[in-house]
Design a protein around this motif. Sequence first.
Motif, PDB file in Angstrom:
ATOM      1  N   PRO A  77       0.824  -1.207   0.000  1.00  0.00           N
ATOM      2  CA  PRO A  77       0.000   0.000   0.000  1.00  0.00           C
ATOM      3  C   PRO A  77       0.866   1.268   0.000  1.00  0.00           C
ATOM      4  O   PRO A  77       2.078   1.190   0.190  1.00  0.00           O
ATOM      5  N   LEU A  78       0.209   2.400  -0.236  1.00  0.00           N
ATOM      6  CA  LEU A  78       0.801   3.707   0.044  1.00  0.00           C
ATOM      7  C   LEU A  78       2.139   3.971  -0.631  1.00  0.00           C
ATOM      8  O   LEU A  78       3.052   4.509  -0.028  1.00  0.00           O
ATOM      9  N   MET A  79       2.247   3.552  -1.884  1.00  0.00           N
ATOM     10  CA  MET A  79       3.392   4.008  -2.670  1.00  0.00           C
ATOM     11  C   MET A  79       3.040   5.414  -3.163  1.00  0.00           C
ATOM     12  O   MET A  79       1.889   5.811  -3.132  1.00  0.00           O
ATOM     13  N   PRO A 226      -3.364   1.031  -7.566  1.00  0.00           N
ATOM     14  CA  PRO A 226      -4.179   1.145  -6.349  1.00  0.00           C
ATOM     15  C   PRO A 226      -4.485   2.601  -5.959  1.00  0.00           C
ATOM     16  O   PRO A 226      -3.677   3.496  -6.201  1.00  0.00           O
ATOM     17  N   GLN A 227      -5.648   2.760  -5.375  1.00  0.00           N
ATOM     18  CA  GLN A 227      -6.046   4.105  -4.958  1.00  0.00           C
ATOM     19  C   GLN A 227      -5.161   4.621  -3.823  1.00  0.00           C
ATOM     20  O   GLN A 227      -4.957   5.813  -3.691  1.00  0.00           O
ATOM     21  N   SER A 228      -4.624   3.714  -3.029  1.00  0.00           N
ATOM     22  CA  SER A 228      -3.786   4.178  -1.917  1.00  0.00           C
ATOM     23  C   SER A 228      -2.438   4.729  -2.399  1.00  0.00           C
ATOM     24  O   SER A 228      -1.695   5.304  -1.626  1.00  0.00           O
ATOM     25  N   TRP A 229      -2.136   4.533  -3.694  1.00  0.00           N
ATOM     26  CA  TRP A 229      -0.898   5.081  -4.238  1.00  0.00           C
ATOM     27  C   TRP A 229      -1.092   6.521  -4.718  1.00  0.00           C
ATOM     28  O   TRP A 229      -0.184   7.149  -5.241  1.00  0.00           O
ATOM     29  N   ARG A 230      -2.296   7.017  -4.608  1.00  0.00           N
ATOM     30  CA  ARG A 230      -2.610   8.324  -5.160  1.00  0.00           C
ATOM     31  C   ARG A 230      -2.651   9.368  -4.047  1.00  0.00           C
ATOM     32  O   ARG A 230      -2.578   9.076  -2.866  1.00  0.00           O
ATOM     33  N   CYS A 231      -2.830  10.628  -4.482  1.00  0.00           N
ATOM     34  CA  CYS A 231      -3.185  11.676  -3.524  1.00  0.00           C
ATOM     35  C   CYS A 231      -2.151  11.925  -2.434  1.00  0.00           C
ATOM     36  O   CYS A 231      -2.465  12.528  -1.412  1.00  0.00           O
ATOM     37  N   GLU A 232      -0.915  11.452  -2.629  1.00  0.00           N
ATOM     38  CA  GLU A 232       0.089  11.568  -1.564  1.00  0.00           C
ATOM     39  C   GLU A 232      -0.444  11.032  -0.239  1.00  0.00           C
ATOM     40  O   GLU A 232      -0.093  11.528   0.832  1.00  0.00           O
ATOM     41  N   PHE A 233      -1.303  10.020  -0.333  1.00  0.00           N
ATOM     42  CA  PHE A 233      -1.799   9.371   0.884  1.00  0.00           C
ATOM     43  C   PHE A 233      -0.623   8.847   1.711  1.00  0.00           C
ATOM     44  O   PHE A 233      -0.716   8.741   2.931  1.00  0.00           O
ATOM     45  N   SER A 234       0.464   8.484   1.015  1.00  0.00           N
ATOM     46  CA  SER A 234       1.603   7.910   1.734  1.00  0.00           C
ATOM     47  C   SER A 234       2.100   8.838   2.830  1.00  0.00           C
ATOM     48  O   SER A 234       2.562   8.381   3.857  1.00  0.00           O
ATOM     49  N   SER A 235       1.992  10.152   2.617  1.00  0.00           N
ATOM     50  CA  SER A 235       2.425  11.043   3.696  1.00  0.00           C
ATOM     51  C   SER A 235       1.287  11.858   4.304  1.00  0.00           C
ATOM     52  O   SER A 235       1.487  12.446   5.353  1.00  0.00           O
ATOM     53  N   HIS A 236       0.127  11.912   3.647  1.00  0.00           N
ATOM     54  CA  HIS A 236      -0.891  12.844   4.142  1.00  0.00           C
ATOM     55  C   HIS A 236      -2.269  12.253   4.365  1.00  0.00           C
ATOM     56  O   HIS A 236      -3.249  12.993   4.476  1.00  0.00           O
TER      57      HIS A 236
END
Length: 327
Positions: A77-79, A226-236
């Motif tokens: 997740p979260l790339m 994956p949607q978790s790779w978008r939106c800078e979710f990895s940091s925000h």
Amino acid sequence: MNRYLKLLFAIIFTACILAYSNLFQFHGYCSYVNSEKQIFENSTSPEFPKNLKLRDKTLENSLEICRGDNLKECIPPLMKYKQLYRTSRPNNLVACVIEKTFSTFLTAIMCFLHDQKAFRESNRTLESDIYGERLCKDKNEFTELKKIEKWQKMSIFAVVRNPVDRFVSGFTDKCLREKVWRKYKSRCASCRTNLTCFVDKMYDRMMKFAKNPYKGIDFDDSHFFPQSWRCEFSSHLVKYQILQLDGPNFTDQILGLLEERGVESDGIQFINASLHYRTPHSTQDSVERATVEETVLNSPYLLRKILQMYYFDFLLFGYRLPDIPVV
Ligand SMILES: *[C@@H]1O[C@H](CO)[C@@H](O)[C@H](O)[C@H]1NC(C)=O
Ligand SMILES: *[C@@H]1O[C@H](CO)[C@@H](O)[C@H](O)[C@H]1NC(C)=O
Ligand SMILES: *[C@@H]1O[C@H](CO)[C@@H](O)[C@H](O)[C@H]1NC(C)=O
Ligand SMILES: *[C@@H]1O[C@H](CO)[C@@H](O)[C@H](O)[C@H]1NC(C)=O
Ligand SMILES: *[C@@H]1O[C@H](CO)[C@@H](O)[C@H](O)[C@H]1NC(C)=O
């Protein structure tokens, strides 16, 4: 207060991910596994597979797909892959848009809010502001949060969608209906209409990116990563308000959010009128789509691979993992 609540949720999410991936032995605390908890709390016992079979002969436990040794078969997740933002200064609002997830319509809404007067004077409706000829092209659009002035002081939200639904809908629209591969040979992973080929190839592409993130935005990747790779979710991720497009109250939720951000009632009505045309399900449903979905849900091979791709999207965004049939 709000911020602390969000932080708390982020910690719970992270804890759940760790739990599912079996790094620590505290699974069962995450609310959405409660129903399955009893079955799996003794999963370390050698008797476990037998017990499972006793309870249900036809289903494989999809939670197990990415736990323990299986984890390395799963897409992490979260790339950080890609992000697209649309802003509305008057409302101090940032929307992150994700392809195949209400993105064209959300782009139109944000354009309308960005400059209501200009939008109305252009005689556009939210439906007619289609992507290629959109009014706000390059006006309220950003690809990184840090390029948005004072973004830390703005509210930020994203719309997500059930991962299987997004995949099926993307494949149906792009590869079966529009047949984008006619004009651009490499699109649909050069698989044309072959679903199995497409699932295999997309899985390999995601794995490749996860091991060694490459530059360059590709059509298929944008629609299927994956949607978790978008939106800078990895940091925000904690800063976001996340709305489920297919949740029970999507229309209420998005209108409520806009009201909170100070959108006046005539603006709300303008948006509501269009939203009403296109409730998430009815319009997009089609026989083709339903057929693809059925194929996926009834094929252990395809479903397992799709769950390996999107496992963490399911968990992070609060969707239930579908059961895998055993044949
Ligand atoms: C879990 O498995 C162990 C080892 O097989 C067994 O001794 C124990 O009674 C089981 N616990 C439950 C709750 O079934
Ligand atoms: C919008 O419609 C009005 C009334 O029909 C017309 O006068 C105006 O020129 C139109 N504006 C644009 C930009 O098409
Ligand atoms: C679809 O792709 C799969 C895997 O690449 C292949 O085994 C199969 O033969 C293809 N089916 C058709 C109808 O081409
Ligand atoms: C969400 O939907 C349910 C049932 O559809 C309704 O009872 C509830 O009031 C809605 N909540 C909000 C916040 O609109
Ligand atoms: C949106 O429109 C529907 C149908 O016209 C109406 O029932 C609903 O109350 C409206 N919502 C808002 C927030 O105006």
